[in-house]
Design a protein around this motif. Structure first.
Motif, PDB file in Angstrom:
ATOM      1  N   PRO A 184     -44.153 -17.399  64.464  1.00 37.73           N
ATOM      2  CA  PRO A 184     -45.424 -17.080  63.806  1.00 37.73           C
ATOM      3  C   PRO A 184     -45.924 -18.196  62.906  1.00 37.73           C
ATOM      4  O   PRO A 184     -47.129 -18.323  62.689  1.00 37.73           O
ATOM      5  N   ALA A 185     -45.008 -19.014  62.388  1.00 31.73           N
ATOM      6  CA  ALA A 185     -45.429 -20.118  61.524  1.00 31.73           C
ATOM      7  C   ALA A 185     -46.353 -21.059  62.282  1.00 31.73           C
ATOM      8  O   ALA A 185     -47.407 -21.465  61.785  1.00 31.73           O
ATOM      9  N   THR A 186     -45.972 -21.411  63.495  1.00 36.47           N
ATOM     10  CA  THR A 186     -46.797 -22.300  64.306  1.00 36.47           C
ATOM     11  C   THR A 186     -48.154 -21.671  64.581  1.00 36.47           C
ATOM     12  O   THR A 186     -49.197 -22.322  64.456  1.00 36.47           O
ATOM     13  N   ALA A 187     -48.157 -20.399  64.969  1.00 33.21           N
ATOM     14  CA  ALA A 187     -49.408 -19.714  65.284  1.00 33.21           C
ATOM     15  C   ALA A 187     -50.348 -19.712  64.082  1.00 33.21           C
ATOM     16  O   ALA A 187     -51.554 -19.987  64.214  1.00 33.21           O
ATOM     17  N   ALA A 222     -36.480 -11.135  59.178  1.00 36.96           N
ATOM     18  CA  ALA A 222     -35.609 -11.961  58.334  1.00 36.96           C
ATOM     19  C   ALA A 222     -35.720 -13.439  58.670  1.00 36.96           C
ATOM     20  O   ALA A 222     -35.710 -14.301  57.777  1.00 36.96           O
ATOM     21  N   GLU A 223     -35.844 -13.759  59.964  1.00 37.73           N
ATOM     22  CA  GLU A 223     -35.893 -15.164  60.353  1.00 37.73           C
ATOM     23  C   GLU A 223     -37.178 -15.864  59.912  1.00 37.73           C
ATOM     24  O   GLU A 223     -37.268 -17.092  59.959  1.00 37.73           O
ATOM     25  N   ASN A 224     -38.164 -15.088  59.477  1.00 33.93           N
ATOM     26  CA  ASN A 224     -39.430 -15.676  59.031  1.00 33.93           C
ATOM     27  C   ASN A 224     -39.575 -15.682  57.509  1.00 33.93           C
ATOM     28  O   ASN A 224     -40.645 -16.004  56.984  1.00 33.93           O
ATOM     29  N   SER A 225     -38.508 -15.339  56.812  1.00 31.29           N
ATOM     30  CA  SER A 225     -38.577 -15.175  55.368  1.00 31.29           C
ATOM     31  C   SER A 225     -38.946 -16.475  54.643  1.00 31.29           C
ATOM     32  O   SER A 225     -39.764 -16.465  53.715  1.00 31.29           O
ATOM     33  N   VAL A 226     -38.360 -17.582  55.065  1.00 27.61           N
ATOM     34  CA  VAL A 226     -38.632 -18.855  54.379  1.00 27.61           C
ATOM     35  C   VAL A 226     -40.105 -19.213  54.493  1.00 27.61           C
ATOM     36  O   VAL A 226     -40.754 -19.573  53.504  1.00 27.61           O
ATOM     37  N   PHE A 227     -40.644 -19.100  55.698  1.00 21.73           N
ATOM     38  CA  PHE A 227     -42.060 -19.418  55.885  1.00 21.73           C
ATOM     39  C   PHE A 227     -42.944 -18.429  55.127  1.00 21.73           C
ATOM     40  O   PHE A 227     -43.958 -18.816  54.550  1.00 21.73           O
ATOM     41  N   ALA A 228     -42.561 -17.140  55.130  1.00 24.36           N
ATOM     42  CA  ALA A 228     -43.361 -16.135  54.425  1.00 24.36           C
ATOM     43  C   ALA A 228     -43.435 -16.437  52.929  1.00 24.36           C
ATOM     44  O   ALA A 228     -44.490 -16.281  52.298  1.00 24.36           O
TER      45      ALA A 228
END
Length: 371
Positions: free
Chosen positions: A73-76, A160-166
């Motif tokens: 999702p970060a890329t999107a 959880a895997e998107n926590s840093v970017f969030a």
């Protein structure tokens, strides 16, 4: 990617779009959160009603559907921001995202071991996207207009895997609240409530969450009127309302029903309904979703679909045990774990007093019809 317009079949909701825009313009909050089950017209409203209203109100718009790039999702999101803020740099951004960062090789002797070589990749796509998020924000700081960022299927950020970017996104948005507004939308009420309501989450207390107003009689009447304009076989409003209810008041399925009626008018309204129900509620996607569940989860899901209450009571635990081939009730903890798995997968939503419902009513209907 933005969904294509549905031309003359789009049911406009300008008053609702203006209401959301007015709430962001008040300045008391920079974000709103909406939830509705899948297929309920949420995305079409955002693209065809809210975004034009926001542009007319002086905003630029960046739209991203995180479901389309769920694994990254970060890329999107970064690409959507670049497209809105600096479209000319879009190609360069995409090229950088797909260019691997240089590798370094480190080697050394370890006690009791032979010389070893370790090759490490300095960063991955998520790290690159995080860096480019900061670049996009720097471009926005030089940008003249205010912007509305529309994040569809926003619950993906809660993984959880998107926590840093969030966390990085939250920090970037926090200091730009005066000119950068956010509209979060999603299909998982449970996950969104956790995302905005749990203190450990990056977006804790950051947006008020509310149900998206669903389409009803006015939408059906609009579609009936459109049929009358183009067909020699008008669709009776009572039949259309009955079909809308039979299709779980799901706009996407109702559109399929109207299309079937228009292309096969001699089958009549009931024939169109029978065809649409068979197509909608016997989807191969549901079978795959079902097979991906553990046996205990399947059993509990079937009970939830039939409105079984007291899921952790002795009667239910005995039923689960019997269907698993166990001669005694399963422990309450096993039921709790199963329910937690189903919630985490956004299959079910926890309601008041420990009751649960299946989030996708079409899937619920499919489950009810299994042996």
């Amino acid at each position: 990617m933005i969904a294509p317009a549905s031309s003359q079949w789009h049911f406009p909701r300008p008053a609702l779009a203006q209401a959301y825009l007015a709430s962001l313009n008040l300045g008391l909050s920079s974000a709103r959160g909406l939830f509705a089950r899948r297929r309920m017209g949420k995305t079409e409203f955002l693209v065809e009603d809210f975004m034009p209203a926001a542009r007319a109100g002086g905003y630029s718009c960046a739209y991203v559907n995180l479901w389309e790039l769920k694994s990254d999702p970060a890329t999107a999101l970064v690409l959507a921001l670049h497209q809105a803020i600096e479209p000319k740099s879009f190609a360069k951004v995409w090229e950088r995202l797909n260019t691997p960062i240089s590798k370094i090789k480190a080697s050394g002797k370890f006690a009791g071991m032979a010389e070893a070589g370790v090759e490490a990749e300095l960063g991955n796509r998520h790290q690159v996207a995080g860096t480019l998020l900061m670049q996009a924000m720097a471009e926005f700081d030089k940008y003249k207009k205010s912007l509305v960022l529309i994040i569809d299927e926003a619950q993906v950020l809660a993984a959880a895997e998107n926590s840093v970017f969030a966390h990085a996104l939250r920090a970037a948005l926090d200091i730009r609240k005066d000119r950068l507004k956010v509209l979060f939308a999603g299909s998982s009420e449970t996950t969104l409530r956790r995302m905005f309501g749990r203190a450990s989450e990056p977006f804790y207390n950051w947006a008020a969450l509310e149900p998206f107003p669903l389409l009803g009689v006015e939408f059906v009447a609009f579609m009936v009127d459109k049929v009358a304009q183009i067909s020699r076989f008008p669709l009776p409003l009572p039949d259309a309302l009955q079909a809308f209810d039979a299709l779980k008041q799901t706009p996407l399925f109702f559109r399929d029903y109207v299309e079937r009626y228009l292309t096969h008018p001699f089958e009549g309204t009931q024939g169109a309904l029978d065809f649409t129900r068979a197509k909608a509620f016997n989807d191969g996607e549901f079978e795959k979703q079902w097979k991906d569940l553990l046996p205990a989860d399947q059993i509990l899901l079937a009970l939830i679909a039939r409105d079984t209450s007291d899921l952790q009571g002795l009667e239910v635990r005995t039923t689960v045990g019997a269907r698993l081939g166990i001669e005694k009730p399963v422990p309450a903890g096993a039921v709790q774990n199963s329910l937690r798995r189903l919630v985490d997968k956004s299959v079910i939503t926890r309601m008041d007093r420990g009751a649960y419902r299946i989030e996708d009513e079409a899937f619920a209907d499919w489950v009810r019809h299994q042996d």
